[in-house]
Write a protein that holds these residues in place. Structure first.
Motif, short mmCIF file in Angstrom:
data_model
loop_
_atom_site.label_atom_id
_atom_site.label_comp_id
_atom_site.label_asym_id
_atom_site.label_seq_id
_atom_site.Cartn_x
_atom_site.Cartn_y
_atom_site.Cartn_z
N TYR A 45 37.72 37.74 31.58
CA TYR A 45 39.18 37.62 31.49
C TYR A 45 39.79 36.85 32.66
CZ TYR A 45 41.79 39.92 27.71
OH TYR A 45 42.42 40.20 26.53
N ILE A 46 39.09 35.89 33.21
CA ILE A 46 39.64 35.15 34.34
C ILE A 46 40.93 34.43 33.95
CG2 ILE A 46 39.23 33.11 35.79
CD1 ILE A 46 36.32 34.06 36.01
N GLY A 47 40.98 33.92 32.71
CA GLY A 47 42.17 33.20 32.27
C GLY A 47 43.32 34.10 31.85
N GLY A 48 43.11 35.41 31.84
CA GLY A 48 44.16 36.35 31.45
C GLY A 48 44.47 37.30 32.58
N ALA A 91 44.00 35.88 36.05
CA ALA A 91 45.11 35.04 36.50
C ALA A 91 46.28 35.90 36.96
CB ALA A 91 45.53 34.11 35.37
N VAL A 92 46.53 36.99 36.23
CA VAL A 92 47.61 37.91 36.62
C VAL A 92 47.31 38.52 37.97
CG1 VAL A 92 48.73 40.09 36.03
CG2 VAL A 92 48.27 38.41 34.24
N LEU A 93 46.05 38.92 38.17
CA LEU A 93 45.66 39.51 39.45
C LEU A 93 45.87 38.51 40.58
CD1 LEU A 93 42.50 41.65 40.10
CD2 LEU A 93 43.14 39.86 41.68
N HIS A 94 45.44 37.27 40.38
CA HIS A 94 45.59 36.26 41.42
C HIS A 94 47.06 36.00 41.73
CE1 HIS A 94 42.36 33.89 43.33
NE2 HIS A 94 41.62 34.67 42.57
N ASP A 95 47.87 35.87 40.71
CA ASP A 95 49.29 35.63 40.93
C ASP A 95 49.92 36.82 41.65
OD1 ASP A 95 51.88 34.12 40.28
OD2 ASP A 95 52.26 36.10 39.42
N LYS A 97 34.94 30.74 43.83
CA LYS A 97 33.81 31.36 43.15
C LYS A 97 34.11 31.68 41.69
CE LYS A 97 31.26 34.38 45.25
NZ LYS A 97 30.76 35.56 45.99
N ALA A 98 35.37 32.00 41.39
CA ALA A 98 35.68 32.51 40.05
C ALA A 98 36.72 31.71 39.30
CB ALA A 98 36.17 33.97 40.17
N ILE A 99 37.75 31.25 39.98
CA ILE A 99 38.87 30.58 39.30
C ILE A 99 38.55 29.12 38.99
CG2 ILE A 99 41.27 29.91 39.46
CD1 ILE A 99 40.95 32.88 39.12
N GLN A 145 51.36 28.48 23.43
CA GLN A 145 50.54 28.67 24.62
C GLN A 145 49.18 28.05 24.34
OE1 GLN A 145 48.17 32.36 26.35
NE2 GLN A 145 50.35 32.76 26.41
N ASP A 146 48.57 27.42 25.32
CA ASP A 146 47.25 26.85 25.13
C ASP A 146 46.48 26.84 26.44
OD1 ASP A 146 48.03 24.55 26.61
OD2 ASP A 146 48.74 23.56 24.81
N ASP A 147 45.29 26.22 26.42
CA ASP A 147 44.45 26.24 27.61
C ASP A 147 45.08 25.49 28.78
OD1 ASP A 147 44.17 23.88 26.19
OD2 ASP A 147 41.98 23.90 26.14
N HIS A 148 45.92 24.51 28.50
CA HIS A 148 46.61 23.80 29.58
C HIS A 148 47.71 24.67 30.18
CE1 HIS A 148 44.80 19.77 28.85
NE2 HIS A 148 44.64 20.27 27.64
N THR A 149 48.58 25.22 29.34
CA THR A 149 49.69 26.01 29.88
C THR A 149 49.18 27.24 30.61
OG1 THR A 149 49.97 27.23 27.79
CG2 THR A 149 51.25 25.22 28.07
N ARG A 150 48.04 27.80 30.17
CA ARG A 150 47.48 28.95 30.90
C ARG A 150 47.00 28.55 32.28
NH1 ARG A 150 45.91 30.46 25.80
NH2 ARG A 150 43.96 29.30 25.88
N ALA A 151 46.57 27.31 32.43
CA ALA A 151 46.07 26.87 33.73
C ALA A 151 47.19 26.59 34.72
CB ALA A 151 45.23 25.61 33.56
N HIS A 152 48.37 26.21 34.23
CA HIS A 152 49.41 25.73 35.13
C HIS A 152 49.87 26.77 36.14
CE1 HIS A 152 50.48 22.64 31.77
NE2 HIS A 152 49.37 22.32 32.41
N SER A 153 50.10 28.00 35.67
CA SER A 153 50.54 29.03 36.61
C SER A 153 49.40 29.41 37.56
CB SER A 153 51.04 30.26 35.85
OG SER A 153 50.02 30.78 35.01
N VAL A 154 48.16 29.32 37.09
CA VAL A 154 47.02 29.61 37.95
C VAL A 154 46.92 28.57 39.06
CG1 VAL A 154 44.52 29.94 38.05
CG2 VAL A 154 45.79 30.71 36.05
N MET A 155 47.16 27.31 38.72
CA MET A 155 47.13 26.26 39.72
C MET A 155 48.18 26.52 40.81
SD MET A 155 46.67 23.31 36.83
CE MET A 155 47.40 21.96 37.74
#
Length: 824
Positions: free
Chosen positions: A285-288, A291-295, A325-327, A359-369
């Motif tokens: 769940y790195i993309g879910g 990502a929430v944990l990182h933010d 290592k993970a993101i 929502q898609d793989d790009h929009t999910r990446a944007h907030s992580v970036m």
């Protein structure tokens, strides 16, 4: 509760501004008593000042900084925010059980879990709308900046929700998340934005409500719903409650409760030493949630930095290390790979989407970036420099869904990314050349400068897929060896362009699958079906890789041994032991390319162009190679070629088909599919093909006629292995002990040997099944000396051949053990 009129200066603001002087003026006690009282007053004022500083910092983290409200894209984002807030304000109509018509949170039937969940979600939605209105009030350029009527509406809404549903005297209903995380966060964020307009009575009441639904006991144990990303969200709620309510104890509690998140775990939820991230016990769940944990942690680190409550836990560096290592291994040219986003890939177009963008793989990446940049503020200068260069590269190379053109990306994240994009002192870094194995979540990634790929598997440890809350209804085969890949100037839209509601779920690229029909949501809510297999994983030297999956189908008798060998310009894919007794056909999907709403792509088989008409289907025996223009080349290296089927089709579907909370609007997309049909109830069937992402037709044909490039050493249910002499590469999956080519293993392991031109060779070994208590590996190749070896190696014998003795590998969690030698 009726909100009293708020004076221009609230009591807390006045005391903070005067530093407590008004308290001290009236004190006349002489000597030590007077000094003590003055010290206490000064300490109280200083503490209140620090709370004010934290409120200001959180306000900035909510609203952003360093942007011009009159410049694009901020002007449009702010105007959209204002329009949305105005709509909420105009339609708000407080009534018993609701704040907006049609969004009732009254819970008439607490015994009905699904209904209760919906009601609690609508309560959370009401708090979120009020927060949107508060942001429009606080942000410049919204058209409602400082609007008194809007502010009064928000205050009235907060009081209504408090008195009606979210207060210390009400019982929780529905989904716990809406009470403990969603509503608590939205309420405290709104309280920060409108703090100077809240009375002391209001502030105290809202804090009591949060205390009721988010008590200290929520973080007393690191278990259940209080782990991983959820734990960070709970801590955020507690810390913000402390900031709003002026409670040092709450802030300290929330900060200290973060500590269990930092250490790497070996089971269950959290980050693992190999970079894996798991939530819900068995879901990557790195993309879910990751990502929430990182933010969440990024924001809390930034909030508490340089304060009395700064996060100084030594384990916090472990969290910083997860960025690389993970993101980052799962972000490719600005997209977050779908195979670590679980149910999130089914969240497309919503019923009331103001932007009409899924929502898609790009929009999910944007907030992580953006969160990588935020977390980087607390990292070392070297880490910060690497991360900025990395994020800037993603920003520049994403031609399909650029972050700075994403209208859904929050203004604060847009501002953070825009600042980096405009910074000429930061030079973008290219995509790395590397291979990574994530043995604790059954994933592997392969990166090259001009393409990237990843495989998604399942085992006794990791679920095939997750279904819950009506989401991800047809994701059942995403763990069956789904092989996703992208090029640098093509393919970034493969999974972004309405792929999931329109694709045939039985024909995901790379999978071997029984066509036995499955009902939507097979396994039920949170059933998370897992196969009873353990040999899943692989090994790597960091440049090339070997991966294997003992596959058992979902609710199926189908089994297979699948292998992937990851090289410089291609992936060699082998499958053996494909057996089934379901009474249905079994297929291996070579690829399934999404051509968009009206796209076409030239397909050639053995150099012969095939028809481009929709609905065309054919099966060609003796296929040596295939090529899809603008996508990839495919080589079939078995003697005489392979029997390959191809299909062009248009498929129509809606996001609601796979997610009950999404839009019913239908979409049609064109697909070009290549597969091998193993027939009905196959016995010991096999396949072999080479995937060459981005290859031209000429290069594909050249590879197909080169008999020396690839040697298939074995492709049976006992072993699968290849050798590529020009690369010095040998890769073998020993499903059972045995000898393949010049390599013998007396236990089931994954082995890679990479010989270099400098006379060295690296032998990489892993125990994917986690059952090997001792291993002897022999390579019939003259070896002079050992240059380095892993601690797990107990003995190495060199000479006319190399014999390596390993100790117990079963407890090493499938990690790679390496030996570097100098060959004779």
């Amino acid at each position: 509760m009726t909100p009293p009129s708020s004076p221009p200066w609230s009591r807390r603001t006045f005391l903070a501004a005067t530093g407590g002087t008004a308290l001290a003026v009236g004190l006349t006690e002489p000597g030590a008593a007077a000094a003590t009282t003055r010290t206490q007053a000064s300490a109280a004022a200083q503490a209140d000042d620090e709370f004010a500083v934290l409120r200001a910092k959180w306000r900035t983290l909510i609203l952003g900084e360093g942007f011009s409200p009159t410049a694009e894209p901020f002007r449009t984002k702010l105007a959209t925010l204002g329009t949305q807030a105005a709509g909420f304000q105009a339609t708000m109509a407080p009534a018993a059980g609701s704040l907006w018509p049609g969004i009732s949170y009254a819970d008439p039937s607490p015994d009905t879990d699904q209904e209760s969940y919906g009601y609690s979600a609508r309560m959370n939605d009401s708090f979120t709308r009020l927060n949107t209105m508060a942001q429009a009030y606080a942000q410049p350029g919204t058209g409602l900046t400082g609007d008194a009527a809007l502010k009064d509406a928000v205050l009235a809404g907060l009081d209504h929700l408090y008195s009606d549903v979210y207060n210390e005297n009400r019982a929780r209903f529905g989904n716990w998340w809406n009470f403990q995380i969603g509503s608590a966060q939205a309420l405290m964020d709104t309280a920060v934005l409108l703090y100077d307009h809240l009375s002391a009575e209001q502030t105290a009441a809202y804090c009591r409500a949060v205390d009721k639904f988010l008590p200290d006991s929520a973080v007393a144990q690191y278990t259940g719903t209080s782990t991983g990303a959820n734990r960070v969200d709970l801590c955020r709620g507690i810390i913000l409650r402390g900031v709003v309510g002026g409670s040092a104890a709450k802030i300290q509690l929330g900060r200290d409760a973060l500590s269990p998140v930092f250490p790497y775990v070996t089971t269950g939820d959290g980050f693992y030493a190999d970079g894996s991230f798991i939530q819900h016990t068995d879901v990557p769940y790195i993309g879910g949630y990751g990502a929430v944990l990182h933010d969440g942690l990024g924001r809390l680190f930034a909030l508490l930095r340089d304060s009395t409550w700064q996060v100084n836990d030594p384990g916090s560096q472990l969290f910083l290390d997860t960025v690389e290592k993970a993101i980052t291994p799962f972000i490719y040219n600005g997209l977050m790979m779908d195979n670590v986003s679980s149910r999130g890939i089914s969240r497309g177009l919503t019923v009331s989407d103001p932007f009409q963008l899924p929502q898609d793989d790009h929009t999910r990446a944007h907030s992580v970036m953006a969160s990588v940049l935020l977390v980087g503020q607390g990292a070392s200068p070297e880490e910060q420099a690497r991360w900025k260069a990395m994020v800037k590269g993603w920003l520049q190379r994403d031609y399909y869904g650029p972050a700075l053109k994403n209208p859904k990306l929050s203004l604060v994240n847009t501002a953070r990314l825009q600042t980096l994009f405009d910074d000429d002192t930061v030079k973008a870094s290219p995509e790395p050349t590397e291979h990574r194995v994530f043995s604790n979540m059954d994933r592997a990634t392969h990166r090259r400068r001009d393409w990237g790929a990843s495989v998604s598997m399942a085992s006794k440890r990791i679920a095939h897929y997750e279904f819950g809350n009506g989401e991800h209804a047809r994701g059942y085969h995403t763990g069956s060896g789904w092989l996703s890949w992208w090029g640098d100037d093509h393919g970034l839209e493969q999974y972004s362009d309405t792929f999931w509601p329109t694709v045939d779920p039985y024909r995901l690229p790379g999978i071997t699958v029984s066509k036995k029909p499955l009902p939507d949501g097979f396994g039920g809510n949170w059933g998370n079906p897992k196969p009873d297999t353990t040999w899943v994983g692989g090994t790597t030297d960091g440049e090339f890789g070997v991966t294997g999956q003992h596959l058992r189908g979902v609710d199926s008798t189908m089994t297979a041994k699948k292998s992937w060998f990851w090289l410089d310009d291609s992936i060699v894919c082998l499958g053996a032991g494909i057996t089934s007794a379901d009474g249905t056909a079994v297929e291996t999907v070579i690829d399934n390319r999404n051509l968009g709403a009206s796209g076409t792509a030239r397909l050639s088989l053995n150099g012969i162009p095939q028809p481009g008409t929709q609905g065309w289907q054919a099966t060609r025996a003796h296929t040596k190679w295939a090529h899809i223009a603008g996508h990839a080349g495919y080589v079939f290296p078995e003697s005489g070629g392979s029997r390959v089927s191809a299909l062009r089709e248009e498929r129509t579907g809606a996001w609601r088909d796979i997610n009950t909370g999404s839009s019913p609007t239908s979409f049609t997309r064109r697909y070009l599919t290549l597969w091998q049909d193993h027939g009905t109830d196959p016995q010991d069937a096999s396949y072999a093909y080479i995937l060459m992402p981005g290859a031209s037709e000429l290069r594909t044909a050249a590879r197909a006629i080169d008999p020396l490039w690839l040697q298939i050493l074995a492709n049976t249910p006992k072993q699968s292995g290849i050798r590529v002499p020009s690369l010095g590469f040998t890769g073998i999956n020993f499903w059972e002990a045995g000898t393949v080519g010049k390599v013998t293993a007396n236990a089931p392991v994954s082995v890679q040997i990479h010989e270099k031109r400098d006379g060295t060779a690296t032998i990489s070994v892993a125990d994917p099944s986690r059952t090997v208590t001792g291993l002897t590996l022999t390579w019939k190749r003259p070896v002079k000396s050992v240059l380095s070896k892993a601690p797990s190696i107990t003995d190495v014998q060199t000479g006319s051949s190399l014999t390596i003795t390993f100790g117990d590998l079963s407890g090493s969690y499938g990690t790679t053990h390496r030996v570097k030698v100098r060959t004779a």
